[in-house]
Design an enzyme around this catalytic site. Structure first.
Site, PDB file in Angstrom:
ATOM      1  N   SER A  56      -8.807   4.685  10.026  1.00  0.00           N
ATOM      2  CA  SER A  56      -9.576   5.718   9.328  1.00  0.00           C
ATOM      3  C   SER A  56     -11.070   5.402   9.333  1.00  0.00           C
ATOM      4  CB  SER A  56      -9.076   5.856   7.894  1.00  0.00           C
ATOM      5  OG  SER A  56      -9.173   4.610   7.240  1.00  0.00           O
ATOM      6  N   HIS A  57     -11.444   4.183   9.671  1.00  0.00           N
ATOM      7  CA  HIS A  57     -12.870   3.832   9.734  1.00  0.00           C
ATOM      8  C   HIS A  57     -13.303   3.420  11.138  1.00  0.00           C
ATOM      9  CE1 HIS A  57     -12.181   3.590   5.366  1.00  0.00           C
ATOM     10  NE2 HIS A  57     -13.403   4.057   5.319  1.00  0.00           N
ATOM     11  N   ASP A  91      -5.960  10.310   3.606  1.00  0.00           N
ATOM     12  CA  ASP A  91      -4.498  10.340   3.545  1.00  0.00           C
ATOM     13  C   ASP A  91      -3.994  11.626   2.884  1.00  0.00           C
ATOM     14  OD1 ASP A  91      -4.222   7.921   4.850  1.00  0.00           O
ATOM     15  OD2 ASP A  91      -4.322   6.758   3.003  1.00  0.00           O
TER      16      ASP A  91
END
Lengths: 341, 341
Positions: A51-52, A192
């Site tokens: 996610s990063h 999420d």
């Protein structure tokens, strides 16, 4: 024989980092800012912090394109006291501000035993663990707090106010990689919730409220005017409040609810502040802090906690060092196009 | 007309403090230790922190009587670096160690912008908020960590290892009393499990495990070889681990699982360490940290959080200032007997 669009292609860390740096520079950052952000983003991708990783590139470029964040900002380091450094990030990213203050901060913590870095007027759009892990590799204990953008309802409240406001901690170990955690003070990450909404899944209880402030398990209701809940009830909420105070009130940055990016369509990076505390454990009375850390971890394993914070990232990292960082061919093609290749 | 055993009798703060000081001194502490502990314990009683008020006196006396804690210890303050103070509490209580280092620590934070106090070889048997609140009244931000004694199972594990390991935070406000929280990193306090067991009540889910490491709602199963769970799952567990590292590994104190009091029947006070970090927010770039704190609190109220951390204690305190501190007559009689009155 042509690779299919979804076949993975393996890049070395340096290849991915250089590609990302080209993208950042082509989209309006200075070479130095590009190098810092690319290193951070490639490290997240390498370590499985998906996610990063490169997932964030469109958000970075959208924010840069909107004029909301200054990709060429020159951080101004202010040496305000024997153990206190401030940086005005100039409306640029937080990571170059940290890099600019790093040497001064290290000198101060070695001299004083503890030192503080207060970054303001900064955009933090990355994971927080890359900011603390390197200090543990220098034998220091590091603790950092960054506020973000309104998405979390305070405990007992009905509407969003806090950011997801992570806390990251790093400590040196006697053997191997540092002990590092990076935890959002929200019950779940925004990303999420978006994934659950896309997949039509319900969330567990206690993760969010709807636009009326009522508990809901529907991710769409959370995204549609609702809010995330803090983790762990009133305790997580108190910690999230503390992050607002340390990262914003203390540094001189914005609270998560204070910035208005409506004049910059496409803006995605929160314009807030960051606090970092470094401690030199050699000033403590343990013969070796790092060995004491090993003692604790060994006992945690005996008590049945077989995975320590950071372990998953280090395993992914070791794998990437052997196999390279896997990216789907289509994803890589998109990145190369963004780099003008 | 005689007061019934359960009728409340109201004492002023000074009356209660002096009574408690007499008790401590009569049971083996120095006058200085007695004064510090009595002030702390009377403040908890006054503020409605019942589990850390006079309720604790038998535990203190039992530990003192067992020879486990040294009520006459003279803390040794070590000035190790411009922003780093250590105290060897000499096997005595943590509060006198903090008091002994207080002036040096305040001078350091005023000079350096941040300062650290590492207390080791200490017994902390009190609430943590009284350690931080006074610093916020001096305009400082304070953060403290103390480990305690094995009762909490690490996330994913099966047996107890961590203490309830509280974190306390205090910050000055523009108006009125400081913002203060003091939160155990366990899902529930040991004392509350004991109360539920006594009353035959089931606990909510997620508070503890039994002797086999299986989740249970039965408080007796938790007490009978089981363990408390950390609050907020793996995040609270990571924070509890951090408290062990900061309060013990860094200070040179014992981990919560390291001390062996089996040779001292009656021992109840955990022999560990404590870390305190003070920050001078005037070194930050906000025009007024305390006013920024007010801004945040006002927005938290608008978002529906109508009670801020510390509010309940301050309301109780204000009430006690008018009405005195209410103690059942029987309770007071017991205390007076312990004081030899």
């Amino acid at each position: 024989m042509q690779a299919s669009h979804s076949d993975p292609i393996h890049l070395s860390f340096n290849e991915l980092r250089d590609l990302l740096a080209s993208i950042f520079e082509r989209h309006g950052t200075s070479a130095q800012v590009a190098a810092t952000l690319a290193d951070n983003c490639a490290a997240a991708q390498r370590d499985g912090s998906d996610s990063h990783g490169v997932f964030r590139i469109p958000g970075y470029l959208s924010s840069l394109g909107s004029g909301w964040v200054n990709g060429r900002a020159e951080p101004k380091v202010e040496d305000v006291a024997p153990s206190f450094v401030r940086v005005d990030a100039g409306g640029g990213f937080a990571q170059p501000a940290l890099a600019a203050a790093r040497e001064l901060l290290l000198a101060k913590v070695r001299e004083s035993g503890i030192a503080l870095l207060a970054i303001r007027n900064s955009h933090h759009f990355a994971a927080l663990w890359p900011d603390v892990e390197p200090f543990a590799r220098e034998g220091l204990v590091a603790l950092s707090f960054v506020n973000s953008m309104t998405s979390v309802v305070p405990h007992g409240g009905h509407s969003a106010l806090f950011g997801t406001n992570p806390i990251a901690f790093a400590a040196p170990r006697g053997q191997g990689d540092p002990l590092v955690f990076d935890l959002a003070t929200s019950a779940i990450a925004n990303g999420d919730v978006q994934i659950a909404a896309r997949e039509g899944k319900q969330l567990p209880e206690g993760f969010g409220v709807d636009a009326q402030g009522q508990p809901t398990r529907d991710p769409k209701a959370i995204l549609d005017g609702g809010a995330l809940l803090p983790f762990g009830g009133y305790k997580g909420s108190a910690l999230s409040m503390m992050v607002e105070l340390l990262a914003a009130a203390l540094t001189g940055g914005n609270f998560s609810f204070e910035f208005d990016w409506s004049g910059h369509p496409g803006a995605q990076t929160p314009w807030t502040g960051q606090l970092l505390i470094l401690i030199d454990p050699d000033r403590g009375a343990s013969r070796s802090f790092a060995e004491r850390c090993e003692t604790l971890i060994a006992r945690m394993a005996e008590a049945g906690q077989d995975r320590q914070p950071g372990d998953r990232r280090y395993r992914q990292r070791a794998r990437a060092e052997v196999e390279g960082i896997a990216l789907p061919a289509g994803e890589l093609a998109k990145l190369r196009a963004l780099a003008g290749l």
